[in-house]
Structures are given as C-alpha cells and as structure tokens.
Motif scaffolding. Sequence first.
Motif, short mmCIF file in Angstrom:
data_model
loop_
_atom_site.label_atom_id
_atom_site.label_comp_id
_atom_site.label_asym_id
_atom_site.label_seq_id
_atom_site.Cartn_x
_atom_site.Cartn_y
_atom_site.Cartn_z
N VAL A 175 5.53 9.85 8.27
CA VAL A 175 4.49 8.90 8.22
C VAL A 175 4.75 7.44 8.32
CG1 VAL A 175 2.40 8.20 7.07
CG2 VAL A 175 3.13 10.71 7.41
N ARG A 176 5.94 7.26 7.73
CA ARG A 176 6.35 5.84 7.74
C ARG A 176 6.88 5.27 8.90
NH1 ARG A 176 9.25 7.50 2.82
NH2 ARG A 176 11.19 7.30 4.19
N LYS A 177 7.64 6.39 9.38
CA LYS A 177 8.08 5.87 10.80
C LYS A 177 7.15 5.74 11.98
CE LYS A 177 12.83 8.10 9.66
NZ LYS A 177 13.63 9.30 9.92
N ASP A 199 5.24 -4.08 3.05
CA ASP A 199 3.86 -3.94 3.56
C ASP A 199 2.78 -3.46 2.62
OD1 ASP A 199 4.89 -4.57 6.14
OD2 ASP A 199 5.00 -2.25 6.88
N ARG A 200 1.66 -3.88 2.97
CA ARG A 200 0.51 -3.76 2.08
C ARG A 200 -0.49 -2.63 2.58
NH1 ARG A 200 -0.47 -7.29 -1.84
NH2 ARG A 200 -2.84 -7.05 -1.68
N LEU A 201 -1.02 -1.74 1.63
CA LEU A 201 -1.97 -0.85 2.09
C LEU A 201 -3.04 -1.11 1.48
CD1 LEU A 201 0.15 2.61 1.65
CD2 LEU A 201 -0.29 1.12 3.84
N ARG A 202 -4.21 -0.98 1.90
CA ARG A 202 -5.78 -0.97 1.48
C ARG A 202 -6.07 0.32 1.43
NH1 ARG A 202 -8.32 -4.57 4.98
NH2 ARG A 202 -7.41 -6.29 3.72
N ASP A 225 -17.68 8.95 1.53
CA ASP A 225 -18.47 9.64 0.82
C ASP A 225 -18.11 11.19 0.38
OD1 ASP A 225 -20.19 7.26 0.55
OD2 ASP A 225 -21.38 7.67 2.38
N ASP A 226 -17.24 11.56 1.17
CA ASP A 226 -16.80 12.89 1.28
C ASP A 226 -15.64 12.90 0.10
OD1 ASP A 226 -18.76 13.77 2.82
OD2 ASP A 226 -17.46 13.71 4.60
N GLY A 227 -15.22 12.00 -0.61
CA GLY A 227 -14.03 12.07 -1.40
C GLY A 227 -12.89 11.81 -0.65
N ARG A 228 -12.80 11.58 0.57
CA ARG A 228 -11.48 11.42 1.02
C ARG A 228 -10.78 10.07 0.79
NH1 ARG A 228 -13.56 14.60 6.03
NH2 ARG A 228 -15.03 13.21 6.00
N LEU A 229 -9.46 10.08 0.52
CA LEU A 229 -8.83 8.93 0.55
C LEU A 229 -8.31 8.25 1.91
CD1 LEU A 229 -7.40 6.71 -1.45
CD2 LEU A 229 -5.52 8.40 -1.40
N VAL A 230 -8.48 7.09 1.97
CA VAL A 230 -8.30 6.24 3.46
C VAL A 230 -7.19 5.17 2.88
CG1 VAL A 230 -9.17 5.08 5.61
CG2 VAL A 230 -10.43 6.95 4.43
N ALA A 231 -6.07 5.26 3.72
CA ALA A 231 -5.26 4.16 3.48
C ALA A 231 -5.22 3.34 4.71
CB ALA A 231 -3.91 4.46 2.96
#
Length: 80
Positions: free
Chosen positions: A22-24, A32-35, A40-46
């Motif tokens: 994933v990093r590559k 690097d920064r991630l937000r 609403d479905d409880g999924r995590l988004v970066a």
Amino acid sequence: MSTGDAETTVNESYSVTIPADVRKKLDLEPGDRLRWTTDDDGRLVAEIVRERYGAFDDFDPVDVGEETNAVDLVDEHGSG
C-alpha cells in the motif's frame, strides 16, 4: 485503485503499520500526513494530505548578493 486485501493490527498505543504494498502504490514516505474520517457505514477512510510538493511555489527567490556553500560553512563553524 484497489491494492487487494491487506490487514494490520492496532497495537496498545493505537498505532498501525501501513502494509508495504500500500505504501509503495500510494508513494507514501515518512513524514507524510493522513487525514482520518469515517462514513455513515462505519468504514474508515484515510486521505493522503500532500504537502511535500509545491509548498513554496508562491514564494519568489531572494538574491542575497553572494554565493554560499553550506559544506564550507559547516566545516568552518561546526555542525551547530
């Protein structure tokens, strides 16, 4: 842009390691920064916050009237 399935474990300090593939694929580098957000479905988004490129594009160069050589300055005055 799917990278396939990858899992990580949340450790005791709530940190995770981003898998190497994933990093590559995303060209992530240390610093690097991630937000982080959730939907609403409880999924995590970066989301990658790209600040390393073009941060100083709006600045004009400044002519100080002389050339400097950082290596010579360090040799002359020490590393600080």
